[in-house]
Write a protein that holds these residues in place. Structure first.
Motif, PDB file in Angstrom:
ATOM      1  N   ALA A  25       0.825  -1.211   0.000  1.00 48.57           N
ATOM      2  CA  ALA A  25       0.000   0.000   0.000  1.00 48.57           C
ATOM      3  C   ALA A  25       0.856   1.255   0.000  1.00 48.57           C
ATOM      4  CB  ALA A  25      -0.928  -0.015   1.216  1.00 48.57           C
ATOM      5  N   ILE A  26       1.946   1.247   0.762  1.00 47.80           N
ATOM      6  CA  ILE A  26       2.852   2.406   0.813  1.00 47.80           C
ATOM      7  C   ILE A  26       3.497   2.631  -0.544  1.00 47.80           C
ATOM      8  CG2 ILE A  26       5.040   3.219   1.763  1.00 47.80           C
ATOM      9  CD1 ILE A  26       4.231   1.904   4.421  1.00 47.80           C
ATOM     10  N   GLU A  86       2.427   1.736  -3.507  1.00 49.84           N
ATOM     11  CA  GLU A  86       1.423   2.209  -4.462  1.00 49.84           C
ATOM     12  C   GLU A  86       1.062   3.663  -4.215  1.00 49.84           C
ATOM     13  OE1 GLU A  86      -1.732  -0.591  -3.980  1.00 49.84           O
ATOM     14  OE2 GLU A  86      -0.477  -2.299  -4.587  1.00 49.84           O
ATOM     15  N   GLU A  87       0.916   4.039  -2.940  1.00 50.55           N
ATOM     16  CA  GLU A  87       0.591   5.427  -2.604  1.00 50.55           C
ATOM     17  C   GLU A  87       1.722   6.357  -2.996  1.00 50.55           C
ATOM     18  OE1 GLU A  87      -1.675   8.594  -1.246  1.00 50.55           O
ATOM     19  OE2 GLU A  87      -2.251   6.496  -1.570  1.00 50.55           O
ATOM     20  N   ALA A  88       2.969   5.932  -2.792  1.00 54.45           N
ATOM     21  CA  ALA A  88       4.119   6.783  -3.118  1.00 54.45           C
ATOM     22  C   ALA A  88       4.199   7.052  -4.614  1.00 54.45           C
ATOM     23  CB  ALA A  88       5.399   6.124  -2.625  1.00 54.45           C
ATOM     24  N   GLN A  89       3.794   6.091  -5.434  1.00 53.93           N
ATOM     25  CA  GLN A  89       3.874   6.268  -6.884  1.00 53.93           C
ATOM     26  C   GLN A  89       2.963   7.389  -7.388  1.00 53.93           C
ATOM     27  OE1 GLN A  89       3.109   2.270  -8.418  1.00 53.93           O
ATOM     28  NE2 GLN A  89       5.276   2.063  -8.935  1.00 53.93           N
ATOM     29  N   LYS A  90       1.922   7.702  -6.647  1.00 56.49           N
ATOM     30  CA  LYS A  90       1.000   8.752  -7.094  1.00 56.49           C
ATOM     31  C   LYS A  90       1.052   9.981  -6.197  1.00 56.49           C
ATOM     32  CE  LYS A  90      -2.829   6.336  -4.784  1.00 56.49           C
ATOM     33  NZ  LYS A  90      -4.103   5.602  -4.996  1.00 56.49           N
ATOM     34  N   THR A  91       2.062  10.060  -5.339  1.00 57.15           N
ATOM     35  CA  THR A  91       2.223  11.216  -4.455  1.00 57.15           C
ATOM     36  C   THR A  91       3.260  12.153  -5.056  1.00 57.15           C
ATOM     37  OG1 THR A  91       1.677   9.891  -2.498  1.00 57.15           O
ATOM     38  CG2 THR A  91       2.855  11.961  -2.135  1.00 57.15           C
ATOM     39  N   LYS A 137       5.923  14.473   1.392  1.00 56.14           N
ATOM     40  CA  LYS A 137       4.977  13.421   1.766  1.00 56.14           C
ATOM     41  C   LYS A 137       5.430  12.069   1.203  1.00 56.14           C
ATOM     42  CE  LYS A 137       0.941  16.444   2.214  1.00 56.14           C
ATOM     43  NZ  LYS A 137      -0.428  16.756   1.698  1.00 56.14           N
ATOM     44  N   ARG A 138       5.976  12.100  -0.005  1.00 53.40           N
ATOM     45  CA  ARG A 138       6.454  10.858  -0.605  1.00 53.40           C
ATOM     46  C   ARG A 138       7.611  10.265   0.191  1.00 53.40           C
ATOM     47  NH1 ARG A 138       7.240  12.682  -5.356  1.00 53.40           N
ATOM     48  NH2 ARG A 138       9.512  12.870  -5.293  1.00 53.40           N
ATOM     49  N   LEU A 188       6.484   8.473   3.236  1.00 55.21           N
ATOM     50  CA  LEU A 188       6.032   7.122   2.917  1.00 55.21           C
ATOM     51  C   LEU A 188       7.228   6.175   2.800  1.00 55.21           C
ATOM     52  CD1 LEU A 188       3.308   8.004   0.261  1.00 55.21           C
ATOM     53  CD2 LEU A 188       2.889   6.983   2.511  1.00 55.21           C
TER      54      LEU A 188
END
Length: 299
Positions: free
Chosen positions: A227-228, A230-235, A240-241, A244
């Motif tokens: 989840a981290i 995947e979230e970092a790829q779109k942050t 904030k990135r 993560l």
């Protein structure tokens, strides 16, 4: 090395122990530059534990493996002090790396405690730990073309023996080794990964990259880590990135899918007929080098 000394070649990549000796050699330094600099492209070195094997499926065992390995001695003895212990996969001088994480210490007693907890004990008094009738004897694969790996394999075998574990070194030519990694036909491996200024850990750590010749060779599966990533790829916000990635770094540190060994500077030995040899934050810029006309050799 002999070709460099006789000026038959202009630049070589030395072994760490070669560099450590030559950087102190005044005579050598009159004729050659001994360059040492940090870049994200120089690999970090690691031991990967295949989590789909009976030996390394429990994170406590993997952490015990890390406690058994004296990384301080590896850096001081094998690297002649030219290296730094690491705790994760990110470039140590980059913002993605979590600087607050401290390396697991070399601790034989704690390693034995963790192994006992999981049930790896010497039940038959033969000096080798076992569990459910399986002796703790694992195959350790690495490239036969790198002298440092051979020395590390011998070092690891000695360290593990102190805890009742047998290491079976298996050196392979690179193409064969890569096939075994891709097919996940190994129990533990020694290798290195080069990085970049900004890294995307998806290739190494996302669970989708297990199997099908993906690079998550060790079978690391963690829903929170997925989840981290995947979230970092779109942050897009860098702060904030990085937060993560710092969280991912901590998960990897706690789970120990790899024992993160060390990273080191890039080493180069260069003939001093080259001028304007400067080192910048990311290393030299070769396009700035030149040779005075009277010292030029090639047309």
């Amino acid at each position: 090395m002999q070709a460099l000394r006789t000026h038959e070649v202009d630049i070589i990549i030395p072994e760490p122990e070669q560099f450590a000796d030559l950087v102190e050699d005044e005579k050598f330094n009159k004729e050659f530059y001994c360059l040492s600099y940090w870049t994200p492209w120089t690999p970090f070195f690691y031991i990967g534990w295949n989590q789909d094997t009976v030996f390394f499926k429990d994170s406590r065992v993997r952490r015990a493996m890390t406690h058994l390995i004296n990384r301080e001695e590896i850096v001081s003895r094998l690297m002649k002090g030219h290296g730094r212990i690491i705790t994760g996969p990110f470039y140590i001088n980059g913002s993605q790396n979590n600087p607050n994480i401290k390396p697991w210490p070399h601790d034989l007693d704690r390693a034995k405690e963790l192994l006992d907890e999981v049930g790896w004990v010497d039940s038959d008094g033969d000096g080798l730990r076992d569990k459910d009738g399986v002796p703790f004897r694992f195959r350790f694969i690495y490239s036969s073309s790198y002298a440092l790996y051979e020395r590390l394999a011998k070092f690891l075998k000695d360290e593990m023996a102190r805890a009742g574990i047998e290491v079976v070194p298996e050196p392979y030519e690179w193409s064969i080794l890569l096939g075994r990694l891709n097919d996940r036909e190994f129990e533990a491996n020694l290798a290195g990964w080069g990085g970049d200024i900004l890294q995307d850990p998806y290739q190494l750590w996302h669970s989708s990259q297990i199997g099908n010749r993906g690079s998550n060779y060790v079978g690391f599966r963690n829903k929170q880590a997925d989840a981290i990533i995947e979230e970092a790829q779109k942050t897009l916000n860098e702060t904030k990135r990085n937060e993560l990635y710092h969280r991912l770094h901590l998960i990897l540190h706690e789970q120990q899918p790899y024992t993160f060994l060390f990273t080191r500077p890039t080493f180069r030995l260069v003939d001093k007929r080259f001028k304007n040899v400067n080192i910048y934050k990311l290393g030299p810029k070769y396009c700035q080098w030149y040779v005075p006309k009277e010292q030029q050799r090639y047309k």
